[in-house]
Scaffold this motif. Structure first.
Motif, PDB file in Angstrom:
ATOM      1  N   ALA A  44     -20.231  -0.712   2.823  1.00 53.69           N
ATOM      2  CA  ALA A  44     -20.084   0.549   2.097  1.00 53.69           C
ATOM      3  C   ALA A  44     -18.700   0.627   1.471  1.00 53.69           C
ATOM      4  CB  ALA A  44     -20.309   1.726   3.038  1.00 53.69           C
ATOM      5  N   ARG A  45     -18.666   0.974   0.206  1.00 54.60           N
ATOM      6  CA  ARG A  45     -17.408   1.153  -0.513  1.00 54.60           C
ATOM      7  C   ARG A  45     -17.325   2.599  -0.986  1.00 54.60           C
ATOM      8  NH1 ARG A  45     -16.222  -2.176  -5.968  1.00 54.60           N
ATOM      9  NH2 ARG A  45     -18.207  -1.202  -6.488  1.00 54.60           N
ATOM     10  N   LEU A  46     -16.352   3.320  -0.491  1.00 55.08           N
ATOM     11  CA  LEU A  46     -16.168   4.717  -0.878  1.00 55.08           C
ATOM     12  C   LEU A  46     -14.854   4.870  -1.626  1.00 55.08           C
ATOM     13  CD1 LEU A  46     -17.301   6.670   2.314  1.00 55.08           C
ATOM     14  CD2 LEU A  46     -18.644   6.054   0.307  1.00 55.08           C
ATOM     15  N   ALA A 101     -10.738  -1.958   6.009  1.00 51.48           N
ATOM     16  CA  ALA A 101      -9.544  -1.561   5.261  1.00 51.48           C
ATOM     17  C   ALA A 101      -8.702  -0.636   6.120  1.00 51.48           C
ATOM     18  CB  ALA A 101      -9.929  -0.874   3.947  1.00 51.48           C
ATOM     19  N   ASP A 102      -7.438  -0.495   5.749  1.00 51.30           N
ATOM     20  CA  ASP A 102      -6.497   0.289   6.540  1.00 51.30           C
ATOM     21  C   ASP A 102      -6.351   1.694   5.966  1.00 51.30           C
ATOM     22  OD1 ASP A 102      -4.780   0.861   8.555  1.00 51.30           O
ATOM     23  OD2 ASP A 102      -3.136  -0.401   7.848  1.00 51.30           O
ATOM     24  N   HIS A 103      -6.133   2.655   6.848  1.00 52.02           N
ATOM     25  CA  HIS A 103      -6.053   4.064   6.483  1.00 52.02           C
ATOM     26  C   HIS A 103      -4.611   4.560   6.574  1.00 52.02           C
ATOM     27  CE1 HIS A 103      -6.058   8.396   7.523  1.00 52.02           C
ATOM     28  NE2 HIS A 103      -7.068   8.476   6.686  1.00 52.02           N
ATOM     29  N   GLY A 104      -4.177   5.343   5.596  1.00 52.55           N
ATOM     30  CA  GLY A 104      -2.847   5.926   5.651  1.00 52.55           C
ATOM     31  C   GLY A 104      -2.187   5.988   4.295  1.00 52.55           C
ATOM     32  N   GLU A 105      -1.056   6.680   4.230  1.00 49.46           N
ATOM     33  CA  GLU A 105      -0.370   6.891   2.959  1.00 49.46           C
ATOM     34  C   GLU A 105       0.071   5.589   2.316  1.00 49.46           C
ATOM     35  OE1 GLU A 105       2.822   9.618   3.295  1.00 49.46           O
ATOM     36  OE2 GLU A 105       1.584  11.290   4.017  1.00 49.46           O
ATOM     37  N   ALA A 106       0.541   4.643   3.100  1.00 45.04           N
ATOM     38  CA  ALA A 106       1.022   3.377   2.548  1.00 45.04           C
ATOM     39  C   ALA A 106      -0.013   2.266   2.708  1.00 45.04           C
ATOM     40  CB  ALA A 106       2.324   2.973   3.235  1.00 45.04           C
ATOM     41  N   ALA A 107      -1.261   2.631   2.988  1.00 46.22           N
ATOM     42  CA  ALA A 107      -2.302   1.638   3.254  1.00 46.22           C
ATOM     43  C   ALA A 107      -3.332   1.625   2.127  1.00 46.22           C
ATOM     44  CB  ALA A 107      -2.943   1.922   4.604  1.00 46.22           C
ATOM     45  N   PHE A 109      -6.316   3.250   1.765  1.00 49.29           N
ATOM     46  CA  PHE A 109      -6.987   4.480   1.333  1.00 49.29           C
ATOM     47  C   PHE A 109      -6.549   5.650   2.205  1.00 49.29           C
ATOM     48  CE2 PHE A 109      -9.588   2.894   4.754  1.00 49.29           C
ATOM     49  CZ  PHE A 109     -10.085   4.020   5.381  1.00 49.29           C
ATOM     50  N   GLU A 110      -6.806   6.851   1.702  1.00 45.60           N
ATOM     51  CA  GLU A 110      -6.614   8.088   2.457  1.00 45.60           C
ATOM     52  C   GLU A 110      -7.921   8.859   2.442  1.00 45.60           C
ATOM     53  OE1 GLU A 110      -2.466   9.994   2.093  1.00 45.60           O
ATOM     54  OE2 GLU A 110      -2.761   8.986   0.160  1.00 45.60           O
ATOM     55  N   GLY A 111      -8.111   9.685   3.465  1.00 44.53           N
ATOM     56  CA  GLY A 111      -9.404  10.346   3.625  1.00 44.53           C
ATOM     57  C   GLY A 111     -10.360   9.403   4.327  1.00 44.53           C
ATOM     58  N   GLY A 112     -11.668   9.643   4.182  1.00 48.11           N
ATOM     59  CA  GLY A 112     -12.654   8.740   4.760  1.00 48.11           C
ATOM     60  C   GLY A 112     -12.641   8.667   6.268  1.00 48.11           C
ATOM     61  N   VAL A 113     -12.320   9.789   6.925  1.00 47.17           N
ATOM     62  CA  VAL A 113     -12.237   9.829   8.383  1.00 47.17           C
ATOM     63  C   VAL A 113     -13.603  10.195   8.967  1.00 47.17           C
ATOM     64  CG1 VAL A 113     -11.187  11.025  10.337  1.00 47.17           C
ATOM     65  CG2 VAL A 113      -9.792  10.387   8.368  1.00 47.17           C
ATOM     66  N   LEU A 114     -14.012   9.487   9.993  1.00 47.61           N
ATOM     67  CA  LEU A 114     -15.288   9.742  10.667  1.00 47.61           C
ATOM     68  C   LEU A 114     -15.125  10.861  11.690  1.00 47.61           C
ATOM     69  CD1 LEU A 114     -18.246   8.904  11.398  1.00 47.61           C
ATOM     70  CD2 LEU A 114     -17.231   7.235  12.985  1.00 47.61           C
ATOM     71  N   SER A 149      -9.747  10.383  -0.638  1.00 47.90           N
ATOM     72  CA  SER A 149      -8.881  11.043  -1.623  1.00 47.90           C
ATOM     73  C   SER A 149      -8.061  10.059  -2.448  1.00 47.90           C
ATOM     74  CB  SER A 149      -7.947  12.032  -0.918  1.00 47.90           C
ATOM     75  OG  SER A 149      -7.157  11.362   0.060  1.00 47.90           O
ATOM     76  N   ARG A 150      -7.883   8.851  -1.919  1.00 46.42           N
ATOM     77  CA  ARG A 150      -7.121   7.837  -2.653  1.00 46.42           C
ATOM     78  C   ARG A 150      -7.532   6.454  -2.172  1.00 46.42           C
ATOM     79  NH1 ARG A 150      -3.379   4.381  -1.633  1.00 46.42           N
ATOM     80  NH2 ARG A 150      -3.109   5.155   0.507  1.00 46.42           N
ATOM     81  N   GLY A 151      -7.572   5.508  -3.107  1.00 46.37           N
ATOM     82  CA  GLY A 151      -7.852   4.126  -2.745  1.00 46.37           C
ATOM     83  C   GLY A 151      -9.330   3.858  -2.526  1.00 46.37           C
ATOM     84  N   THR A 152      -9.612   2.792  -1.780  1.00 45.18           N
ATOM     85  CA  THR A 152     -10.992   2.364  -1.540  1.00 45.18           C
ATOM     86  C   THR A 152     -11.184   2.083  -0.057  1.00 45.18           C
ATOM     87  OG1 THR A 152     -11.090   1.336  -3.732  1.00 45.18           O
ATOM     88  CG2 THR A 152     -12.771   0.690  -2.141  1.00 45.18           C
ATOM     89  N   ARG A 153     -12.208   2.677   0.502  1.00 47.66           N
ATOM     90  CA  ARG A 153     -12.555   2.495   1.919  1.00 47.66           C
ATOM     91  C   ARG A 153     -13.730   1.530   2.012  1.00 47.66           C
ATOM     92  NH1 ARG A 153     -16.578   4.648   5.214  1.00 47.66           N
ATOM     93  NH2 ARG A 153     -16.035   5.310   7.335  1.00 47.66           N
ATOM     94  N   PHE A 154     -13.505   0.384   2.624  1.00 45.24           N
ATOM     95  CA  PHE A 154     -14.562  -0.592   2.859  1.00 45.24           C
ATOM     96  C   PHE A 154     -14.917  -0.591   4.342  1.00 45.24           C
ATOM     97  CE2 PHE A 154     -12.768  -2.446  -1.050  1.00 45.24           C
ATOM     98  CZ  PHE A 154     -13.929  -2.718  -1.761  1.00 45.24           C
TER      99      PHE A 154
END
Length: 217
Positions: A44-46, A101-107, A109-114, A149-154
């Motif tokens: 899944a890519r969000l 993928a990694d989550h965080g401001e410098a990672a 993506f942001e958002g995408g929290v379960l 909210s930013r980036g890509t969550r895989f």
């Protein structure tokens, strides 16, 4: 010249990741590994959903397939809305999610929290690469994924069931050692997908036993 088969270096790793998740689900929930089978899996890519007035971004997002599946299917399902996996597919018994993928401001993506929505509280899982989350697919586990909210969550999403038997594969003797103990004697099943699942079961067993894995089917 022979046409190359669509099996690169990444595909065997994908099947082995699914097999390791299957083993983990069986261990955590006390299920007989021999009776637990993959029902479905997808990467899944969000990404952030464009503003409704930004036609160009909507067109690009639809073309890349990067939006929430509900937007693409136009069926009103969205990850951010609380849902139960088994409602979508009755065969699903156990759900598993492997973050890529990694989550965080410098990672990445942001958002995408379960988030799991319990009656008295919420359990929130912060994504991290290599983190595996598994849970029963039924009614107790109402959950949602916040909008990216930013980036890509895989993430590799998987669903397992006891309603069908796992595929089997004939172990092949390889130079220097055996492929795995307890290999099935049946002929390889029809279909490359089933063969790859069965191969991954033997390959992971061989890895855990420090043996040489079987060759790719």
């Amino acid at each position: 010249a022979d046409t190359p088969r669509p099996i690169g270096g990444a595909l065997p790793l994908l099947y082995k990741a699914i097999e390791r998740a299957r083993r983990r689900v069986a261990h955590v929930f006390g299920v007989n590994l021999g009776g637990l089978s993959l029902s479905d899996a997808t990467i899944a890519r969000l990404q952030p959903v464009p503003h409704p007035d930004d036609d160009a971004r909507w067109v690009g997002a639809f073309a890349s397939g990067s939006l929430d599946v509900g937007s693409l299917r136009a069926d009103r399902f969205v990850y951010a809305r609380p849902h139960i996996d088994q409602v979508s597919v009755s065969e699903y018994e156990f759900s598993a999610l492997l973050y890529l993928a990694d989550h965080g401001e410098a990672a990445d993506f942001e958002g995408g929290v379960l988030a799991f929505h319990d009656a008295d509280d919420e359990c929130v899982v912060t994504p991290g690469p290599g983190l595996l989350v598994c849970f029963r697919s039924g009614a107790p586990n109402l959950h949602s994924v916040s909008a990216v909210s930013r980036g890509t969550r895989f993430a590799l999403t998987m669903w397992f069931t006891t309603a069908r038997q796992p595929p089997t594969f004939r172990a092949t003797e390889v130079e220097g050692g055996r492929a795995a103990e307890g290999a099935a004697e049946e002929a390889p099943p029809a279909g490359e997908h089933a063969q790859m699942q069965a191969w991954a079961a033997l390959a992971v067993a061989a890895d855990l036993a420090n043996e040489i894995p079987p060759p790719l089917p």
